[in-house]
Design a protein around this motif. Structure first.
Motif, PDB file in Angstrom:
ATOM      1  N   ARG A  57       3.726 -11.632  -0.738  1.00 23.47           N
ATOM      2  CA  ARG A  57       4.035 -12.101   0.611  1.00 23.47           C
ATOM      3  C   ARG A  57       2.785 -12.519   1.388  1.00 23.47           C
ATOM      4  O   ARG A  57       2.880 -13.186   2.414  1.00 23.47           O
ATOM      5  CB  ARG A  57       4.770 -10.994   1.379  1.00 23.47           C
ATOM      6  CG  ARG A  57       6.073 -10.532   0.723  1.00 23.47           C
ATOM      7  CD  ARG A  57       7.198 -11.485   1.013  1.00 23.47           C
ATOM      8  NE  ARG A  57       7.555 -11.460   2.411  1.00 23.47           N
ATOM      9  CZ  ARG A  57       8.396 -10.575   2.969  1.00 23.47           C
ATOM     10  NH1 ARG A  57       8.949  -9.630   2.219  1.00 23.47           N
ATOM     11  NH2 ARG A  57       8.695 -10.643   4.248  1.00 23.47           N
ATOM     12  N   GLY A  58       1.634 -12.089   0.959  1.00 27.52           N
ATOM     13  CA  GLY A  58       0.401 -12.506   1.614  1.00 27.52           C
ATOM     14  C   GLY A  58       0.231 -11.950   3.009  1.00 27.52           C
ATOM     15  O   GLY A  58      -0.314 -12.620   3.897  1.00 27.52           O
ATOM     16  N   PHE A  59       0.660 -10.713   3.236  1.00 28.98           N
ATOM     17  CA  PHE A  59       0.495 -10.105   4.559  1.00 28.98           C
ATOM     18  C   PHE A  59      -0.988  -9.950   4.884  1.00 28.98           C
ATOM     19  O   PHE A  59      -1.798  -9.585   4.029  1.00 28.98           O
ATOM     20  CB  PHE A  59       1.164  -8.738   4.599  1.00 28.98           C
ATOM     21  CG  PHE A  59       2.667  -8.785   4.526  1.00 28.98           C
ATOM     22  CD1 PHE A  59       3.410  -9.400   5.525  1.00 28.98           C
ATOM     23  CD2 PHE A  59       3.341  -8.219   3.462  1.00 28.98           C
ATOM     24  CE1 PHE A  59       4.796  -9.441   5.461  1.00 28.98           C
ATOM     25  CE2 PHE A  59       4.726  -8.256   3.386  1.00 28.98           C
ATOM     26  CZ  PHE A  59       5.459  -8.872   4.381  1.00 28.98           C
ATOM     27  N   SER A  60      -1.320 -10.185   6.135  1.00 32.02           N
ATOM     28  CA  SER A  60      -2.717 -10.019   6.556  1.00 32.02           C
ATOM     29  C   SER A  60      -3.066  -8.544   6.783  1.00 32.02           C
ATOM     30  O   SER A  60      -4.241  -8.172   6.767  1.00 32.02           O
ATOM     31  CB  SER A  60      -2.971 -10.817   7.843  1.00 32.02           C
ATOM     32  OG  SER A  60      -2.121 -10.359   8.893  1.00 32.02           O
ATOM     33  N   LYS A  61      -2.054  -7.722   6.990  1.00 31.46           N
ATOM     34  CA  LYS A  61      -2.282  -6.300   7.215  1.00 31.46           C
ATOM     35  C   LYS A  61      -2.416  -5.577   5.879  1.00 31.46           C
ATOM     36  O   LYS A  61      -1.881  -5.997   4.860  1.00 31.46           O
ATOM     37  CB  LYS A  61      -1.141  -5.695   8.030  1.00 31.46           C
ATOM     38  CG  LYS A  61      -0.953  -6.345   9.398  1.00 31.46           C
ATOM     39  CD  LYS A  61      -2.196  -6.205  10.268  1.00 31.46           C
ATOM     40  CE  LYS A  61      -1.954  -6.799  11.649  1.00 31.46           C
ATOM     41  NZ  LYS A  61      -3.140  -6.661  12.520  1.00 31.46           N
ATOM     42  N   PRO A  62      -3.138  -4.441   5.855  1.00 33.64           N
ATOM     43  CA  PRO A  62      -3.405  -3.748   4.584  1.00 33.64           C
ATOM     44  C   PRO A  62      -2.149  -3.156   3.945  1.00 33.64           C
ATOM     45  O   PRO A  62      -1.209  -2.748   4.634  1.00 33.64           O
ATOM     46  CB  PRO A  62      -4.375  -2.629   4.996  1.00 33.64           C
ATOM     47  CG  PRO A  62      -4.917  -3.029   6.322  1.00 33.64           C
ATOM     48  CD  PRO A  62      -3.842  -3.828   6.985  1.00 33.64           C
ATOM     49  N   LEU A  63      -2.179  -3.109   2.623  1.00 26.55           N
ATOM     50  CA  LEU A  63      -1.165  -2.409   1.858  1.00 26.55           C
ATOM     51  C   LEU A  63      -1.393  -0.911   1.973  1.00 26.55           C
ATOM     52  O   LEU A  63      -2.530  -0.439   1.841  1.00 26.55           O
ATOM     53  CB  LEU A  63      -1.241  -2.825   0.381  1.00 26.55           C
ATOM     54  CG  LEU A  63      -0.404  -2.010  -0.613  1.00 26.55           C
ATOM     55  CD1 LEU A  63       1.093  -2.230  -0.377  1.00 26.55           C
ATOM     56  CD2 LEU A  63      -0.788  -2.387  -2.049  1.00 26.55           C
ATOM     57  N   GLN A  68      -4.090   6.013   3.666  1.00 27.02           N
ATOM     58  CA  GLN A  68      -4.591   5.925   5.035  1.00 27.02           C
ATOM     59  C   GLN A  68      -3.689   6.749   5.941  1.00 27.02           C
ATOM     60  O   GLN A  68      -2.496   6.886   5.672  1.00 27.02           O
ATOM     61  CB  GLN A  68      -4.577   4.467   5.521  1.00 27.02           C
ATOM     62  CG  GLN A  68      -5.364   3.500   4.660  1.00 27.02           C
ATOM     63  CD  GLN A  68      -5.192   2.071   5.152  1.00 27.02           C
ATOM     64  OE1 GLN A  68      -5.403   1.779   6.323  1.00 27.02           O
ATOM     65  NE2 GLN A  68      -4.799   1.182   4.252  1.00 27.02           N
ATOM     66  N   PRO A  69      -4.240   7.296   7.031  1.00 22.23           N
ATOM     67  CA  PRO A  69      -3.393   8.047   7.971  1.00 22.23           C
ATOM     68  C   PRO A  69      -2.415   7.112   8.671  1.00 22.23           C
ATOM     69  O   PRO A  69      -2.709   5.955   8.935  1.00 22.23           O
ATOM     70  CB  PRO A  69      -4.390   8.654   8.952  1.00 22.23           C
ATOM     71  CG  PRO A  69      -5.613   7.786   8.846  1.00 22.23           C
ATOM     72  CD  PRO A  69      -5.656   7.313   7.428  1.00 22.23           C
ATOM     73  N   GLU A  98       7.745  11.136   8.632  1.00 16.23           N
ATOM     74  CA  GLU A  98       7.160  12.458   8.865  1.00 16.23           C
ATOM     75  C   GLU A  98       5.639  12.406   8.977  1.00 16.23           C
ATOM     76  O   GLU A  98       5.023  13.319   9.538  1.00 16.23           O
ATOM     77  CB  GLU A  98       7.557  13.415   7.737  1.00 16.23           C
ATOM     78  CG  GLU A  98       9.021  13.845   7.778  1.00 16.23           C
ATOM     79  CD  GLU A  98       9.390  14.716   6.589  1.00 16.23           C
ATOM     80  OE1 GLU A  98       8.479  15.022   5.767  1.00 16.23           O
ATOM     81  OE2 GLU A  98      10.571  15.080   6.472  1.00 16.23           O
ATOM     82  N   LEU A  99       5.039  11.344   8.473  1.00 13.85           N
ATOM     83  CA  LEU A  99       3.587  11.192   8.556  1.00 13.85           C
ATOM     84  C   LEU A  99       3.145  10.594   9.889  1.00 13.85           C
ATOM     85  O   LEU A  99       1.952  10.340  10.085  1.00 13.85           O
ATOM     86  CB  LEU A  99       3.089  10.321   7.395  1.00 13.85           C
ATOM     87  CG  LEU A  99       3.331  10.904   5.989  1.00 13.85           C
ATOM     88  CD1 LEU A  99       2.888   9.908   4.916  1.00 13.85           C
ATOM     89  CD2 LEU A  99       2.603  12.228   5.811  1.00 13.85           C
ATOM     90  N   GLY A 100       4.093  10.367  10.772  1.00 10.73           N
ATOM     91  CA  GLY A 100       3.749   9.924  12.119  1.00 10.73           C
ATOM     92  C   GLY A 100       3.882   8.448  12.378  1.00 10.73           C
ATOM     93  O   GLY A 100       3.472   7.967  13.437  1.00 10.73           O
ATOM     94  N   ALA A 101       4.472   7.718  11.434  1.00 12.63           N
ATOM     95  CA  ALA A 101       4.558   6.274  11.590  1.00 12.63           C
ATOM     96  C   ALA A 101       5.837   5.855  12.298  1.00 12.63           C
ATOM     97  O   ALA A 101       6.871   6.518  12.212  1.00 12.63           O
ATOM     98  CB  ALA A 101       4.494   5.595  10.226  1.00 12.63           C
ATOM     99  N   LEU A 146       5.381   5.466  -6.078  1.00 15.49           N
ATOM    100  CA  LEU A 146       3.975   5.626  -6.451  1.00 15.49           C
ATOM    101  C   LEU A 146       3.196   6.258  -5.317  1.00 15.49           C
ATOM    102  O   LEU A 146       2.394   7.183  -5.526  1.00 15.49           O
ATOM    103  CB  LEU A 146       3.374   4.274  -6.825  1.00 15.49           C
ATOM    104  CG  LEU A 146       1.856   4.262  -7.077  1.00 15.49           C
ATOM    105  CD1 LEU A 146       1.510   5.108  -8.294  1.00 15.49           C
ATOM    106  CD2 LEU A 146       1.364   2.826  -7.257  1.00 15.49           C
ATOM    107  N   ALA A 147       3.411   5.796  -4.094  1.00 11.34           N
ATOM    108  CA  ALA A 147       2.668   6.311  -2.944  1.00 11.34           C
ATOM    109  C   ALA A 147       2.855   7.817  -2.793  1.00 11.34           C
ATOM    110  O   ALA A 147       1.924   8.528  -2.393  1.00 11.34           O
ATOM    111  CB  ALA A 147       3.115   5.586  -1.675  1.00 11.34           C
ATOM    112  N   PHE A 148       4.044   8.300  -3.122  1.00 11.40           N
ATOM    113  CA  PHE A 148       4.317   9.733  -2.976  1.00 11.40           C
ATOM    114  C   PHE A 148       4.175  10.504  -4.288  1.00 11.40           C
ATOM    115  O   PHE A 148       4.598  11.653  -4.375  1.00 11.40           O
ATOM    116  CB  PHE A 148       5.711   9.929  -2.370  1.00 11.40           C
ATOM    117  CG  PHE A 148       5.746   9.651  -0.902  1.00 11.40           C
ATOM    118  CD1 PHE A 148       5.447  10.646   0.018  1.00 11.40           C
ATOM    119  CD2 PHE A 148       6.038   8.380  -0.423  1.00 11.40           C
ATOM    120  CE1 PHE A 148       5.453  10.387   1.382  1.00 11.40           C
ATOM    121  CE2 PHE A 148       6.042   8.106   0.935  1.00 11.40           C
ATOM    122  CZ  PHE A 148       5.749   9.114   1.845  1.00 11.40           C
ATOM    123  N   GLY A 149       3.556   9.884  -5.280  1.00 14.28           N
ATOM    124  CA  GLY A 149       3.272  10.576  -6.526  1.00 14.28           C
ATOM    125  C   GLY A 149       4.500  11.158  -7.191  1.00 14.28           C
ATOM    126  O   GLY A 149       4.475  12.287  -7.702  1.00 14.28           O
TER     127      GLY A 149
END
Length: 357
Positions: A57-63, A68-69, A98-101, A146-149
């Motif tokens: 998608r070519g998002f400018s924001k980080p994956l 990251q917090p 739950e991580l605050g997002a 994957l992110a949550f192992g």
């Protein structure tokens, strides 16, 4: 056979280490055999695998991959695969919250109303709305395991994570009652939903889908069958017209929220490997899934249960193309379920809800 396949993939990677198609196919095999640690990592090669044709998608924001917090951040979680995948991986949304997002969930319109009710979703949109929204990070839904192992023993919310759409359940209960012969008296039969085919455009549809006629051995069971089949093929539609005993309200199913409400009015869903099995499992409702000999990775091998959905039973082909054996096994289990339900019904002298486990 599996050892030979693993050896072939490793040999190919020794020659061309960065080949995304080989990494992807090896990942599928790893996940099929329960090795999520390696498989989920390799699955990220899907973005570069030529056989899949996915577009970055070519998002400018980080994956974001939980590196990251998230406290105080807005994250876009976006669908990258089919409808069933979106439902399956939406279980991770509450964990991200739950991580605050603050979570913006982007999915296809067919599941937008359904997944808007997943706990933690601040806003649920379709793809056309993304360009007008601000967010800090993004993550494809298919990358959340994957992110949550995720491992086989750490899959979250296997007991179900979708709330039943209560307001719509009553409406669908009324519609169903209007079509049933026993609507004027106490319910005296199990209600079983049927799905026999998936999207014809799916690359594996010829292996996973069957015809309605192939389910004839089931149709003699003393239950009330209800079609959940959308996108019906011509030959199935013609056969369904001959089977007036199957209730068909699918023209009134506008999206998956409606399908979820109808599922909540049933005792059991029997289906091939389609998005409906993910929907039913995500609701925590009983579902029996009929699988081809070579199943999708998420159903693993040599087991009749699913770590993704505790309410699911798996019925596998014993050999390639042998749907007759699968249908016979399902029929035997369904007859046993009917017998147990009737025994409880007679003992209590009143209708009893079935538990198809």
């Amino acid at each position: 056979m599996l050892d030979e396949a693993f050896a072939a993939f490793h040999q190919a990677l020794a020659v061309e280490p960065g080949n995304a198609d080989t990494i992807w196919n090896l990942a599928l095999l790893q996940m099929l055999t329960g090795d999520f640690e390696r498989g989920l990592s390799g699955r990220e090669a899907r973005w570069k695998a030529s056989s899949l044709g996915l577009v970055d998608r070519g998002f400018s924001k980080p994956l974001w991959l939980r590196d990251q917090p998230l406290e105080g951040k807005t994250i876009l979680l976006h669908a990258d695969e089919a409808l069933g995948d979106s439902i399956q991986f939406a279980r991770y949304v509450p964990l991200v919250a739950e991580l605050g997002a603050q979570i913006i969930l982007e999915v296809k319109p067919a599941v937008q109303r359904l997944l808007a009710d997943v706990p933690g979703v601040a806003r649920c949109i379709d793809r056309s709305s993304v360009t007008s929204l601000a967010f800090d990070l993004h993550c494809p839904l298919g990358s959340l395991p994957l992110a949550f192992g995720t491992r086989l023993d750490t899959i979250p919310f296997a007991e179900g994570f979708l709330p039943a759409p209560a307001a719509r359940v009553k409406a669908w209960q009324d519609r169903l009652e209007d079509r049933l012969e026993d609507r004027l008296g106490p319910r005296n039969r199990l209600r079983v939903g049927l799905v026999w085919s998936g999207d014809p455009g799916h690359k594996n549809d010829h292996n996973r889908s069957i015809s309605l006629r192939a389910l004839v051995p089931l149709l003699d069971c003393d239950v009330q069958f209800v079609s959940l089949q959308k996108g019906m093929r011509d030959q199935d539609r013609a056969f369904l017209r001959e089977r007036r005993d199957i209730v068909d309200l699918t023209e009134q199913l506008t999206d998956f929220s409606d399908t979820a409400a109808l599922v909540c009015c049933l005792d059991l869903v029997i289906s091939v490997d389609t998005s409906v099995v993910h929907l039913t499992g995500a609701l925590g409702a009983p579902v029996w899934t009929m699988l081809p000999f070579n199943p999708d990775w998420r159903w693993l091998l040599n087991r009749d249960d699913s770590p993704w959905y505790r309410s699911m039973r798996l019925f596998r082909q014993p050999k390639r193309g042998d749907w007759a054996s699968v249908v016979d096994n399902v029929r035997g289990e369904l007859e046993a379920l009917v017998s147990a339900w009737r025994n409880r019904h007679n003992a209590n002298d009143e209708p009893v809800a079935a538990v198809a486990s």
